[in-house]
Scaffold this motif. Structure first.
Motif, PDB file in Angstrom:
ATOM      1  N   GLY A 296     -12.821  20.526  68.702  1.00  0.00           N
ATOM      2  CA  GLY A 296     -13.632  20.860  69.862  1.00  0.00           C
ATOM      3  C   GLY A 296     -13.521  19.868  70.995  1.00  0.00           C
ATOM      4  O   GLY A 296     -14.471  19.669  71.761  1.00  0.00           O
ATOM      5  N   LEU A 297     -12.331  19.261  71.143  1.00  0.00           N
ATOM      6  CA  LEU A 297     -12.123  18.259  72.178  1.00  0.00           C
ATOM      7  C   LEU A 297     -11.351  18.847  73.353  1.00  0.00           C
ATOM      8  O   LEU A 297     -10.589  19.796  73.199  1.00  0.00           O
ATOM      9  CB  LEU A 297     -11.325  17.071  71.624  1.00  0.00           C
ATOM     10  CG  LEU A 297     -11.926  16.327  70.431  1.00  0.00           C
ATOM     11  CD1 LEU A 297     -10.946  15.272  69.926  1.00  0.00           C
ATOM     12  CD2 LEU A 297     -13.252  15.695  70.811  1.00  0.00           C
ATOM     13  N   ALA A 298     -11.560  18.255  74.518  1.00  0.00           N
ATOM     14  CA  ALA A 298     -10.733  18.610  75.661  1.00  0.00           C
ATOM     15  C   ALA A 298      -9.307  18.142  75.361  1.00  0.00           C
ATOM     16  O   ALA A 298      -9.092  17.017  74.911  1.00  0.00           O
ATOM     17  CB  ALA A 298     -11.262  17.935  76.921  1.00  0.00           C
ATOM     18  N   TRP A 299      -8.343  19.018  75.616  1.00  0.00           N
ATOM     19  CA  TRP A 299      -6.958  18.683  75.287  1.00  0.00           C
ATOM     20  C   TRP A 299      -6.300  17.993  76.479  1.00  0.00           C
ATOM     21  O   TRP A 299      -6.158  18.584  77.553  1.00  0.00           O
ATOM     22  CB  TRP A 299      -6.201  19.954  74.918  1.00  0.00           C
ATOM     23  CG  TRP A 299      -4.798  19.709  74.436  1.00  0.00           C
ATOM     24  CD1 TRP A 299      -4.343  18.636  73.729  1.00  0.00           C
ATOM     25  CD2 TRP A 299      -3.673  20.558  74.637  1.00  0.00           C
ATOM     26  NE1 TRP A 299      -3.000  18.757  73.469  1.00  0.00           N
ATOM     27  CE2 TRP A 299      -2.565  19.937  74.016  1.00  0.00           C
ATOM     28  CE3 TRP A 299      -3.485  21.792  75.271  1.00  0.00           C
ATOM     29  CZ2 TRP A 299      -1.290  20.497  74.023  1.00  0.00           C
ATOM     30  CZ3 TRP A 299      -2.221  22.359  75.275  1.00  0.00           C
ATOM     31  CH2 TRP A 299      -1.137  21.718  74.654  1.00  0.00           C
ATOM     32  N   THR A 300      -5.929  16.727  76.293  1.00  0.00           N
ATOM     33  CA  THR A 300      -5.323  15.924  77.352  1.00  0.00           C
ATOM     34  C   THR A 300      -4.130  15.177  76.774  1.00  0.00           C
ATOM     35  O   THR A 300      -3.797  15.320  75.601  1.00  0.00           O
ATOM     36  CB  THR A 300      -6.330  14.909  77.925  1.00  0.00           C
ATOM     37  OG1 THR A 300      -6.756  14.017  76.867  1.00  0.00           O
ATOM     38  CG2 THR A 300      -7.556  15.598  78.507  1.00  0.00           C
ATOM     39  N   GLY A 301      -3.479  14.384  77.587  1.00  0.00           N
ATOM     40  CA  GLY A 301      -2.454  13.485  77.086  1.00  0.00           C
ATOM     41  C   GLY A 301      -1.047  14.033  77.125  1.00  0.00           C
ATOM     42  O   GLY A 301      -0.738  15.023  77.805  1.00  0.00           O
TER      43      GLY A 301
END
Length: 408
Positions: free
Chosen positions: A215-220
């Motif tokens: 349930g995390l924002a997908w970044t990187g």
């Protein structure tokens, strides 16, 4: 801006082929075979390209306008065998080491960021020098050297990420695709460090399937990767089930700028951390076991993530990550190898088995090279993957005994 380095401004370090003699003031180094080094903003001038084995003193003066560092690197150009840091403009520092015969490189790093300037070959001839120093000293020096290696990798990562994210944000996808796997190598060599920092590694390196599951924002890196390698209509996500285009839209220029800014900021945070007293204290607390466990953890990264092809799902650049993990693992192992061989005959045999395991794995990995990189992971057959898995397992068995042996 680079964060402050270790307290005291100078780190003196050793690895297998070189032994610490001490980090001393100029007046105390008079008996050493002295060499002079001038570090400037664009050059690294060493007074000689060779020396005789024994005590060497590098008297380093900074004639440039930036705080600088001087490195003595092992033959592979990756392992740091000696370093002086925080050399202010107009200041001087001395690195003193006992040098064994072999081939090395000298390098300066003005600004303490990037890959440095003036890399030059440095040869040491003569007879082998007897090792000195007790077990506790060797262990602490190994910890210091691992800290220097991590800092160096992150210092190179910072400008590499800036160039990569700049190309991505500007829509220069060809340049960004070319840089992507090479930039990641700096991170993959020291990944266990970032993984210990709470949500920093997820922000930098989570795959889409992991971010969604938690349930995390997908970044990187991998968020950017999917923009650079747009999935085909029949492609699946890394879960192997969900269509890649389901709920997916390529990033707008504004979104690209945001992703680029976030990754650069997260890498800057990592850089601040590895140059902090907190980082050094954490390594000191873990001690020599932290280094040997790091070697094991990086090989586990290969076994659990890279060999499946799920790490770089869109780009197929998994073999670059694979190689970097192995390089980082081997680097950490090299710092404790002498402690293993000094135990007894069983320790010598364990080191020989691990050495052979790394050599065999590197040879098998080299078979999949293409130019100065690697073939796409999709070109590997199931037989190729099983073959690599066999060599990973052959190395993992003796490597699993490394920490217990070092601590015995």
């Amino acid at each position: 801006m680079n964060a402050p380095r270790l307290a005291g401004g100078v780190a003196c370090l050793f690895v297998g082929s070189m032994l610490l003699a001490g980090c001393v003031a100029k007046t105390e180094a008079a008996t050493a075979d002295a060499l002079t080094v001038d570090t400037s903003d664009s050059a690294c001038s060493v007074s000689a390209a060779s020396a005789t084995s024994g005590t060497l003193a590098f008297d380093v003066s900074n004639s440039g306008s930036q705080v600088s560092e001087f490195y003595l690197l092992a033959e592979d150009g990756l392992r740091i065998v000696g370093e002086v840091e925080n050399i202010a403009p107009g200041a001087s520092r001395t690195l003193t080491v006992v040098a064994q015969p072999g081939d090395y490189y000298t390098l300066c790093k003005p600004g303490m960021v990037g890959d440095g300037v003036g890399r030059a070959a440095f040869a040491v001839s003569g007879d082998a020098v007897a090792a000195t120093g007790d077990d506790a000293e060797q262990k602490q020096q190994a910890v210091q050297l691992y800290a220097a290696f991590v800092k160096d990798q992150v210092e190179q990562l910072v400008p590499a990420v800036a160039a990569f994210t700049g190309a991505y944000a500007a829509g220069d996808d060809d340049a960004a695709r070319e840089q992507f796997p090479r930039v990641r190598a700096f991170y993959e060599r020291i990944e266990p460090v970032a993984e210990s920092l709470g949500d920093l590694d997820p922000r930098i390196d989570y795959r889409e399937v992991d971010a969604v599951a938690e349930g995390l924002a997908w970044t990187g890196f991998h968020r950017i990767e999917k923009d650079l390698w747009v999935p085909a209509a029949d492609a699946l996500n890394a879960d192997g089930v969900t269509p890649a285009w389901q709920g997916w839209e390529p990033s707008t220029p504004e979104q690209r700028a945001g992703h680029a800014e976030q990754l650069a900021a997260d890498i800057a945070e990592l850089n601040d951390y590895v140059h902090s007293d907190e980082f050094q204290a954490a390594l000191d607390d873990q001690g020599i076991a932290g280094i040997s466990n790091g070697a094991i953890a990086l090989l586990d990264e290969v076994a659990t993530g890279k060999i499946s092809g799920e790490e770089d799902w869109w780009s197929g650049t998994d073999l670059y990550d694979f190689a970097a993990n192995v390089e980082g693992s081997k680097m950490a192992y090299s710092l404790v190898r002498d402690l293993v061989t000094s135990k007894d005959a069983a320790g010598e045999q364990l080191a020989a088995d691990i050495d052979a395991g790394y050599a065999d794995l590197e040879t098998r990995l080299a078979a999949h090279r293409s130019g100065d990189g690697f073939v796409s992971y999709v070109e590997l057959t199931e037989g190729d993957k099983r073959d690599l898995t066999d060599f990973i397992n052959a190395l993992a068995e003796p490597l699993s005994r490394l920490t217990a042996t070092v601590l015995s």
